[in-house]
Design a protein around this motif. Structure first.
Motif, PDB file in Angstrom:
ATOM      1  N   MET A  39     -48.774   0.526  -6.049  1.00  0.00           N
ATOM      2  CA  MET A  39     -49.529  -0.574  -6.822  1.00  0.00           C
ATOM      3  C   MET A  39     -49.354   0.332  -8.308  1.00  0.00           C
ATOM      4  O   MET A  39     -50.036   1.433  -8.631  1.00  0.00           O
ATOM      5  CB  MET A  39     -50.929  -0.711  -6.791  1.00  0.00           C
ATOM      6  CG  MET A  39     -50.944  -1.708  -5.432  1.00  0.00           C
ATOM      7  SD  MET A  39     -50.455  -3.370  -5.645  1.00  0.00           S
ATOM      8  CE  MET A  39     -51.596  -4.034  -6.832  1.00  0.00           C
ATOM      9  N   HIS A  40     -48.784  -0.063  -9.327  1.00  0.00           N
ATOM     10  CA  HIS A  40     -48.542   0.353 -10.519  1.00  0.00           C
ATOM     11  C   HIS A  40     -49.840   0.104 -11.214  1.00  0.00           C
ATOM     12  O   HIS A  40     -50.461  -1.255 -11.256  1.00  0.00           O
ATOM     13  CB  HIS A  40     -47.153  -0.244 -11.316  1.00  0.00           C
ATOM     14  CG  HIS A  40     -46.237   0.299 -10.679  1.00  0.00           C
ATOM     15  ND1 HIS A  40     -45.668   1.749 -10.632  1.00  0.00           N
ATOM     16  CD2 HIS A  40     -45.146  -0.262 -10.119  1.00  0.00           C
ATOM     17  CE1 HIS A  40     -44.461   1.778  -9.935  1.00  0.00           C
ATOM     18  NE2 HIS A  40     -44.203   0.723  -9.358  1.00  0.00           N
ATOM     19  N   PRO A  41     -50.267   1.028 -12.201  1.00  0.00           N
ATOM     20  CA  PRO A  41     -51.466   0.564 -12.923  1.00  0.00           C
ATOM     21  C   PRO A  41     -51.056  -0.475 -14.132  1.00  0.00           C
ATOM     22  O   PRO A  41     -49.953  -0.459 -14.578  1.00  0.00           O
ATOM     23  CB  PRO A  41     -51.948   2.020 -13.645  1.00  0.00           C
ATOM     24  CG  PRO A  41     -50.631   2.782 -13.563  1.00  0.00           C
ATOM     25  CD  PRO A  41     -50.142   2.362 -12.368  1.00  0.00           C
ATOM     26  N   LEU A  42     -52.123  -1.138 -14.369  1.00  0.00           N
ATOM     27  CA  LEU A  42     -52.143  -2.098 -15.399  1.00  0.00           C
ATOM     28  C   LEU A  42     -52.093  -1.411 -16.903  1.00  0.00           C
ATOM     29  O   LEU A  42     -52.571  -0.229 -16.924  1.00  0.00           O
ATOM     30  CB  LEU A  42     -53.528  -3.036 -15.756  1.00  0.00           C
ATOM     31  CG  LEU A  42     -53.471  -4.105 -14.682  1.00  0.00           C
ATOM     32  CD1 LEU A  42     -54.885  -4.788 -14.532  1.00  0.00           C
ATOM     33  CD2 LEU A  42     -52.393  -5.268 -14.044  1.00  0.00           C
ATOM     34  N   ASP A  43     -51.251  -2.120 -17.565  1.00  0.00           N
ATOM     35  CA  ASP A  43     -50.714  -1.405 -18.993  1.00  0.00           C
ATOM     36  C   ASP A  43     -52.057  -1.950 -19.898  1.00  0.00           C
ATOM     37  O   ASP A  43     -52.352  -3.021 -20.275  1.00  0.00           O
ATOM     38  CB  ASP A  43     -49.754  -1.853 -19.835  1.00  0.00           C
ATOM     39  CG  ASP A  43     -48.942  -1.499 -20.888  1.00  0.00           C
ATOM     40  OD1 ASP A  43     -49.985  -1.153 -21.888  1.00  0.00           O
ATOM     41  OD2 ASP A  43     -47.761  -1.190 -21.024  1.00  0.00           O
ATOM     42  N   SER A  44     -52.717  -0.649 -20.460  1.00  0.00           N
ATOM     43  CA  SER A  44     -53.980  -1.097 -21.421  1.00  0.00           C
ATOM     44  C   SER A  44     -53.432  -1.676 -22.711  1.00  0.00           C
ATOM     45  O   SER A  44     -54.284  -2.346 -23.065  1.00  0.00           O
ATOM     46  CB  SER A  44     -54.560   0.376 -21.370  1.00  0.00           C
ATOM     47  OG  SER A  44     -53.905   1.058 -22.256  1.00  0.00           O
ATOM     48  N   ASP A  45     -52.330  -1.450 -23.037  1.00  0.00           N
ATOM     49  CA  ASP A  45     -51.837  -2.218 -24.351  1.00  0.00           C
ATOM     50  C   ASP A  45     -51.765  -3.711 -24.109  1.00  0.00           C
ATOM     51  O   ASP A  45     -51.971  -4.346 -24.938  1.00  0.00           O
ATOM     52  CB  ASP A  45     -50.553  -1.400 -24.889  1.00  0.00           C
ATOM     53  CG  ASP A  45     -50.261  -1.909 -26.311  1.00  0.00           C
ATOM     54  OD1 ASP A  45     -51.128  -2.187 -26.682  1.00  0.00           O
ATOM     55  OD2 ASP A  45     -49.109  -1.955 -26.574  1.00  0.00           O
ATOM     56  N   GLN A  46     -51.057  -4.131 -22.901  1.00  0.00           N
ATOM     57  CA  GLN A  46     -51.144  -5.185 -22.672  1.00  0.00           C
ATOM     58  C   GLN A  46     -52.474  -6.104 -22.400  1.00  0.00           C
ATOM     59  O   GLN A  46     -52.380  -7.213 -22.794  1.00  0.00           O
ATOM     60  CB  GLN A  46     -50.223  -5.708 -21.083  1.00  0.00           C
ATOM     61  CG  GLN A  46     -48.848  -5.195 -21.451  1.00  0.00           C
ATOM     62  CD  GLN A  46     -48.078  -5.155 -19.959  1.00  0.00           C
ATOM     63  OE1 GLN A  46     -48.623  -5.391 -19.120  1.00  0.00           O
ATOM     64  NE2 GLN A  46     -46.854  -4.720 -19.949  1.00  0.00           N
TER      65      GLN A  46
END
Length: 290
Positions: free
Chosen positions: A1-8
């Motif tokens: 599982m790739h972490p969520l992009d905080s910028d998105q």
């Protein structure tokens, strides 16, 4: 599982808070196409649709609403973390005004968050009715004010909406009396005018039994079974009963809570930061389509 992009996630929050992709793009300093691409990639990352068509605009899906709650918390923590290191040394004073009922409900979270991010800053708090706070803003006595919005009042940014409700004691039947005894604010109070006008339209007589701009005092009169009053939904306390049409009390207009700011033309970073944190603490506005 790739972490969520905080910028998105930050862009998603900006869309929800601004009400459109266009205004969100300005807020996050991106083009509208870049914002759209970010949201497309976020949907692909989750494998869920977070936006749905709503007329000419879009709205958040149920999955989008769930994600927004997490996004706000993630962005808030990241902002507070960075502020602790980047701006934690800011020294100075910021002056905040708000009515006492808003102070009871919102001030603990507002002050707690601001103290964590700016431990060396001083916050001066003034509790007064909205009209007095508006005058203080105009005179430059305070930097920020959380107020109840009224028609015709300028330079107010809406940050929260709530239902305005009739309330009485859950242990008494004072609401059945004629004329209805009321505990309300002073004559210039918008909620007082709305309450009396609503009763008059419904053909019910009323009498003012207790007057105060202090919400604790008004609440005491209600809890003691002396009078009926009106309160925003979030201010209803244990021991109070909400009245409706079946009780002979028609619906009231909604309550809009706004933020006022004294503009001097000079930078005030502490006021900027506190204003942003107030918006985050009080925000309950749905995303409007554009």
């Amino acid at each position: 599982m790739h972490p969520l992009d905080s910028d998105q996630l930050r862009t998603l929050v900006a869309i929800a808070e601004s009400g459109s992709f266009t205004r969100a793009a300005e807020a996050v300093h991106k083009t509208q196409s870049a914002v759209s691409m970010q949201m497309k990639r976020l949907e692909e990352r989750l494998g869920r649709e977070i936006f749905a068509k709503a007329g000419r605009g879009v709205r958040l899906t149920d999955d989008g609403e769930r994600l927004l709650d997490y996004a706000r918390r993630i962005v808030r923590l990241q902002t507070e973390c960075l502020a602790t290191f980047d701006e934690g040394d800011l020294v100075g004073r910021v002056r905040l005004g708000l009515p006492d009922d808003y102070a009871d409900r919102y001030l603990p979270e507002i002050l707690g968050r601001f103290a964590r991010t700016h431990p060396r800053a001083e916050v001066t708090v003034v509790c007064e009715p909205t009209d007095m706070l508006a005058d203080r803003i105009a005179d430059g006595d305070i930097d920020l004010a959380i107020v109840t919005e009224a028609k015709g009042r300028r330079n107010v940014e809406t940050i929260r909406t709530e239902a305005l409700l009739w309330v009485t004691s859950s242990r008494h039947a004072v609401h059945t009396e004629e004329p209805v005894p009321l505990a309300l604010g002073r004559p210039d109070c918008n909620w007082r005018r709305a309450a009396i006008e609503t009763l008059e339209r419904g053909g019910r007589q009323s009498r003012i039994l207790f007057v105060s701009w202090n919400s604790t005092a008004v609440g005491a009169a209600v809890l003691a079974g002396l009078a009926v009053s009106v309160l925003p939904e979030s201010a209803v306390r244990a021991g109070m009963r909400v009245l409706g049409p079946s009780d002979g009390f028609a619906g009231l207009p909604g309550c809009r809570i706004g933020l006022m700011r004294h503009r001097t033309g000079e930078p005030n970073p502490l006021a900027d930061i506190l204003a942003g944190q107030i918006r985050q603490c009080l925000d309950n506005l749905g995303m409007a389509a554009e």
